[in-house]
Scaffold this active site. Structure first.
Site, PDB file in Angstrom:
ATOM      1  N   ALA A 162       0.842  -1.197   0.000  1.00  0.00           N
ATOM      2  CA  ALA A 162       0.000   0.000   0.000  1.00  0.00           C
ATOM      3  C   ALA A 162       0.878   1.247   0.000  1.00  0.00           C
ATOM      4  O   ALA A 162       1.879   1.313   0.716  1.00  0.00           O
ATOM      5  CB  ALA A 162      -0.898  -0.009   1.232  1.00  0.00           C
ATOM      6  N   CYS A 178      -3.232  -8.680   6.852  1.00  0.00           N
ATOM      7  CA  CYS A 178      -2.923  -7.283   7.177  1.00  0.00           C
ATOM      8  C   CYS A 178      -3.104  -7.020   8.678  1.00  0.00           C
ATOM      9  O   CYS A 178      -4.189  -7.227   9.224  1.00  0.00           O
ATOM     10  CB  CYS A 178      -3.810  -6.339   6.368  1.00  0.00           C
ATOM     11  SG  CYS A 178      -3.478  -4.615   6.780  1.00  0.00           S
ATOM     12  N   LYS A 180      -3.273 -14.449   0.894  1.00  0.00           N
ATOM     13  CA  LYS A 180      -2.021 -14.103   1.589  1.00  0.00           C
ATOM     14  C   LYS A 180      -2.266 -14.148   3.096  1.00  0.00           C
ATOM     15  O   LYS A 180      -3.162 -13.464   3.599  1.00  0.00           O
ATOM     16  CB  LYS A 180      -1.567 -12.712   1.142  1.00  0.00           C
ATOM     17  CG  LYS A 180      -0.191 -12.300   1.659  1.00  0.00           C
ATOM     18  CD  LYS A 180       0.361 -11.165   0.797  1.00  0.00           C
ATOM     19  CE  LYS A 180       1.694 -10.639   1.268  1.00  0.00           C
ATOM     20  NZ  LYS A 180       1.601  -9.701   2.378  1.00  0.00           N
ATOM     21  N   ASN A 206       7.264 -15.692   1.486  1.00  0.00           N
ATOM     22  CA  ASN A 206       7.463 -14.244   1.594  1.00  0.00           C
ATOM     23  C   ASN A 206       8.061 -13.873   2.950  1.00  0.00           C
ATOM     24  O   ASN A 206       7.670 -14.411   3.974  1.00  0.00           O
ATOM     25  CB  ASN A 206       6.108 -13.536   1.386  1.00  0.00           C
ATOM     26  CG  ASN A 206       6.144 -12.049   1.693  1.00  0.00           C
ATOM     27  OD1 ASN A 206       5.385 -11.571   2.525  1.00  0.00           O
ATOM     28  ND2 ASN A 206       7.010 -11.304   1.047  1.00  0.00           N
ATOM     29  N   GLY A 207       8.996 -12.939   2.891  1.00  0.00           N
ATOM     30  CA  GLY A 207       9.547 -12.371   4.117  1.00  0.00           C
ATOM     31  C   GLY A 207      11.050 -12.256   4.105  1.00  0.00           C
ATOM     32  O   GLY A 207      11.764 -13.249   3.995  1.00  0.00           O
ATOM     33  N   ASP A 208      11.529 -11.003   4.144  1.00  0.00           N
ATOM     34  CA  ASP A 208      12.951 -10.705   4.347  1.00  0.00           C
ATOM     35  C   ASP A 208      13.866 -11.120   3.200  1.00  0.00           C
ATOM     36  O   ASP A 208      15.022 -11.491   3.442  1.00  0.00           O
ATOM     37  CB  ASP A 208      13.467 -11.360   5.642  1.00  0.00           C
ATOM     38  CG  ASP A 208      12.749 -10.850   6.875  1.00  0.00           C
ATOM     39  OD1 ASP A 208      12.034  -9.840   6.757  1.00  0.00           O
ATOM     40  OD2 ASP A 208      12.907 -11.460   7.943  1.00  0.00           O
TER      41      ASP A 208
HETATM   42  C1  LIG Z   1       4.836  -0.131   2.688  1.00  0.00           C
HETATM   43  C2  LIG Z   1       4.236  -1.505   2.755  1.00  0.00           C
HETATM   44  C3  LIG Z   1       2.913  -1.686   2.398  1.00  0.00           C
HETATM   45  C4  LIG Z   1       2.342  -2.968   2.439  1.00  0.00           C
HETATM   46  N1  LIG Z   1       1.055  -3.143   2.008  1.00  0.00           N
HETATM   47  C5  LIG Z   1       0.538  -4.397   1.922  1.00  0.00           C
HETATM   48  C6  LIG Z   1      -0.734  -4.631   1.330  1.00  0.00           C
HETATM   49  O1  LIG Z   1      -1.417  -3.716   0.854  1.00  0.00           O
HETATM   50  N2  LIG Z   1      -1.183  -5.922   1.299  1.00  0.00           N
HETATM   51  C7  LIG Z   1      -0.446  -6.969   1.793  1.00  0.00           C
HETATM   52  O2  LIG Z   1      -0.881  -8.120   1.725  1.00  0.00           O
HETATM   53  N3  LIG Z   1       0.760  -6.768   2.342  1.00  0.00           N
HETATM   54  C8  LIG Z   1       1.276  -5.525   2.395  1.00  0.00           C
HETATM   55  N4  LIG Z   1       2.534  -5.343   2.878  1.00  0.00           N
HETATM   56  C9  LIG Z   1       3.312  -6.516   3.303  1.00  0.00           C
HETATM   57  C10 LIG Z   1       4.156  -7.052   2.135  1.00  0.00           C
HETATM   58  O3  LIG Z   1       3.344  -7.494   1.078  1.00  0.00           O
HETATM   59  C11 LIG Z   1       5.051  -8.214   2.599  1.00  0.00           C
HETATM   60  O4  LIG Z   1       4.245  -9.269   3.042  1.00  0.00           O
HETATM   61  C12 LIG Z   1       5.989  -7.817   3.732  1.00  0.00           C
HETATM   62  O5  LIG Z   1       6.590  -6.564   3.489  1.00  0.00           O
HETATM   63  C13 LIG Z   1       7.083  -8.874   3.930  1.00  0.00           C
HETATM   64  O6  LIG Z   1       7.818  -9.048   2.752  1.00  0.00           O
HETATM   65  P1  LIG Z   1       9.264  -8.338   2.531  1.00  0.00           P
HETATM   66  O7  LIG Z   1      10.125  -8.751   3.683  1.00  0.00           O
HETATM   67  O8  LIG Z   1       9.740  -8.869   1.208  1.00  0.00           O
HETATM   68  O9  LIG Z   1       9.028  -6.866   2.533  1.00  0.00           O
HETATM   69  C14 LIG Z   1       3.109  -4.076   2.876  1.00  0.00           C
HETATM   70  C15 LIG Z   1       4.443  -3.868   3.239  1.00  0.00           C
HETATM   71  C16 LIG Z   1       5.012  -2.619   3.175  1.00  0.00           C
HETATM   72  C17 LIG Z   1       6.462  -2.456   3.544  1.00  0.00           C
END
Ligand SMILES: Cc1cc2nc3c(=O)[nH]c(=O)nc-3n(C[C@H](O)[C@H](O)[C@H](O)COP(=O)(O)O)c2cc1C
Length: 320
Positions: A19, A104, A143, A204-206
Site C-alpha cells: 500500500a 494485514c 495471503k 514471503n519475508g525478508d
Molecule cells: C509499505 C508496505 C505496504 C504494504 N502493504 C501491503 C498490502 O497492501 N497488502 C499486503 O498483503 N501486504 C502488504 N505489505 C506486506 C508485504 O506485502 C510483505 O508481506 C511484507 O513486506 C514482507 O515481505 P518483505 O520482507 O519482502 O518486505 C506491505 C508492506 C510494506 C512495507
C-alpha cells in the site's frame, strides 16, 4: 513453465502488494526488471463495491491498472461476504489473479474483522473465501501470516481450510500478526506447509538479496517467492535473482549508470500515469532510489524539501 491456476508466469518472482508503494509505474518498472507477476496494493471490498455503484471512472482511477502490466494480481481485503462477492465479480474484468488478504495487521483492518483478524479466527475464513471461490473467473490466491502470535500459530488450520476450498496458491508471510514487521520471517514454517499440503506456496519475508532468495527457495521448496521491501528503489533484485537462479552465479553489481537509468524510467512511467499522480508518493520512491548513493543524506534532505516533480528528477539524476 510456472503456473498459478491456469495462468502461466515467466518466472517464480512476484512483487508483493504494498500500500502506498505499488502504483502502476512501480509495477511496470518491476515487471521490466524481471518480476514474473506484479501485485497491486490491497483495496477494501466495501470501497470497490461502493465506487462501482457510484462512479465507475473513480473505481478505475483507484485501481490504476495499466494495459502493459499484465499479468497482474489485484489484492482485496474485507469481511462483508456480499461486498467480497461484488468485488470479485467486478475484478474478474481487471485482474489476472484475485488475491485475498488475510494477513494485514493494521489496526483499522483488524477492527473491521478483516485481514489478519482471521489469523486469530481461522474458523471464520470460510465465510469470506466462499464468495471469492464461487464468483472468481480468475485464479485465486490468499495471503496469510503464521498466526496471531507465537502462542497461537494457526497456519496449518488456515491452509487446510484454504486448500479444501481449492485456492490456487497461498502466500505465506512468515511472521505472526503481532510481529507486524519485527523479528525475522521464520521460513521453517513455509517448508513444513510445503511438505504437508498440495496447494502451491508463495514464500514471503525478508528477501533483500538474490542469494537469500535462492537459499530460501531451495530450503523451503516454495513454488514462488514474493519480494516487497527488497524491491524498494531496487527493481534490480528481480533481474539479479532470475540471473542467479538461471546461471548459478551472481550478476555483476548494478552500476551507478544502471541505477540512474532505472530511476529515470520510473519517473517517465510515473508521469505517464498522471491520473494517479501524488508528489508525496513519487518523493518517497526518490528517497528509496537514493538510499545508498554518495552524499545520500544531503540529497535526501533536499528531496524532502522540493515541491516540484521535475526538480526532484533533475536532482536525483545528477546525484549518481
Ligand atoms: C509499505 C508496505 C505496504 C504494504 N502493504 C501491503 C498490502 O497492501 N497488502 C499486503 O498483503 N501486504 C502488504 N505489505 C506486506 C508485504 O506485502 C510483505 O508481506 C511484507 O513486506 C514482507 O515481505 P518483505 O520482507 O519482502 O518486505 C506491505 C508492506 C510494506 C512495507
Amino acid at each position: 513453465m510456472y503456473k498459478i491456476g491456469n495462468l502461466k508466469l515467466k518466472n517464480q518472482l512476484i512483487l508483493a502488494p504494498m500500500a502506498g508503494v505499488n502504483c502502476a509505474a512501480f509495477r511496470l518498472l518491476c515487471k521490466e526488471y524481471g518480476a514474473g507477476l506484479v501485485s497491486t496494493q490491497m483495496f477494501h471490498c466495501d470501497l470497490i463495491s461502493t465506487l462501482y455503484k457510484e462512479d465507475k471512472n473513480k473505481l478505475e482511477t483507484l485501481l490504476g491498472v495499466s494495459k502493459q502490466e499484465h499479468p497482474l494480481s489485484i489484492q482485496i481485503v474485507g469481511s462483508n461476504p456480499e461486498n467480497i462477492k461484488k468485488s470479485t465479480i467486478i475484478l474478474n474484468k481487471y485482474a489476472d489473479i484475485i488475491d485475498f488478504n488475510l494477513g494485514c495487521p493494521d489496526k483499522n483492518i483488524l477492527a473491521n474483522k478483516a485481514g489478519a483478524f482471521f489469523s486469530k479466527h481461522p474458523e471464520q475464513i470460510s465465510k469470506v473465501i466462499k464468495p471469492i471461490i464461487e464468483n472468481s473467473k480468475k485464479p485465486v490466491t490468499v495471503k496469510i501470516r503464521l498466526g496471531w502470535n507465537k502462542d497461537n500459530i494457526t497456519i496449518e488450520k488456515q491452509c487446510k481450510i484454504l486448500e479444501d476450498f481449492g485456492v490456487d496458491a497461498i502466500t505465506i508471510h512468515a511472521r505472526t500478526t503481532k510481529q507486524k514487521y519485527q523479528g525475522t520471517a521464520d521460513w521453517s514454517y513455509i517448508k513444513k506447509i510445503k511438505e504437508k499440503f498440495n496447494t502451491k506456496i508463495i514464500g514471503n519475508g525478508d528477501i533483500f538479496k538474490p542469494g537469500t532468495a535462492k537459499s530460501k527457495l531451495e530450503q523451503s521448496k516454495a513454488d514462488f517467492l514474493m519480494i516487497g521491501r527488497g524491491a524498494l528503489g531496487n527493481p534490480f533484485i528481480f533481474e539479479r535473482t532470475n540471473y542467479l537462479l538461471k546461471h548459478n552465479k551472481n550478476k555483476p553489481e548494478t552500476t551507478k549508470k544502471e541505477k540512474q537509468e532505472a530511476f529515470l524510467k520510473f519517473a517517465k512511467l510515473y508521469k505517464q500515469h498522471k491520473e494517479q499522480f501524488k508528489l508525496s508518493e513519487f518523493r518517497q520512491h526518490a528517497m528509496w532510489f537514493t538510499k545508498n548513493i554518495k552524499n545520500a543524506k544531503q540529497t535526501r534532505n533536499q528531496i524532502m524539501n522540493i515541491e516540484d516533480f521535475d526538480e526532484i528528477v533533475e536532482l536525483v539524476k545528477n546525484s549518481y
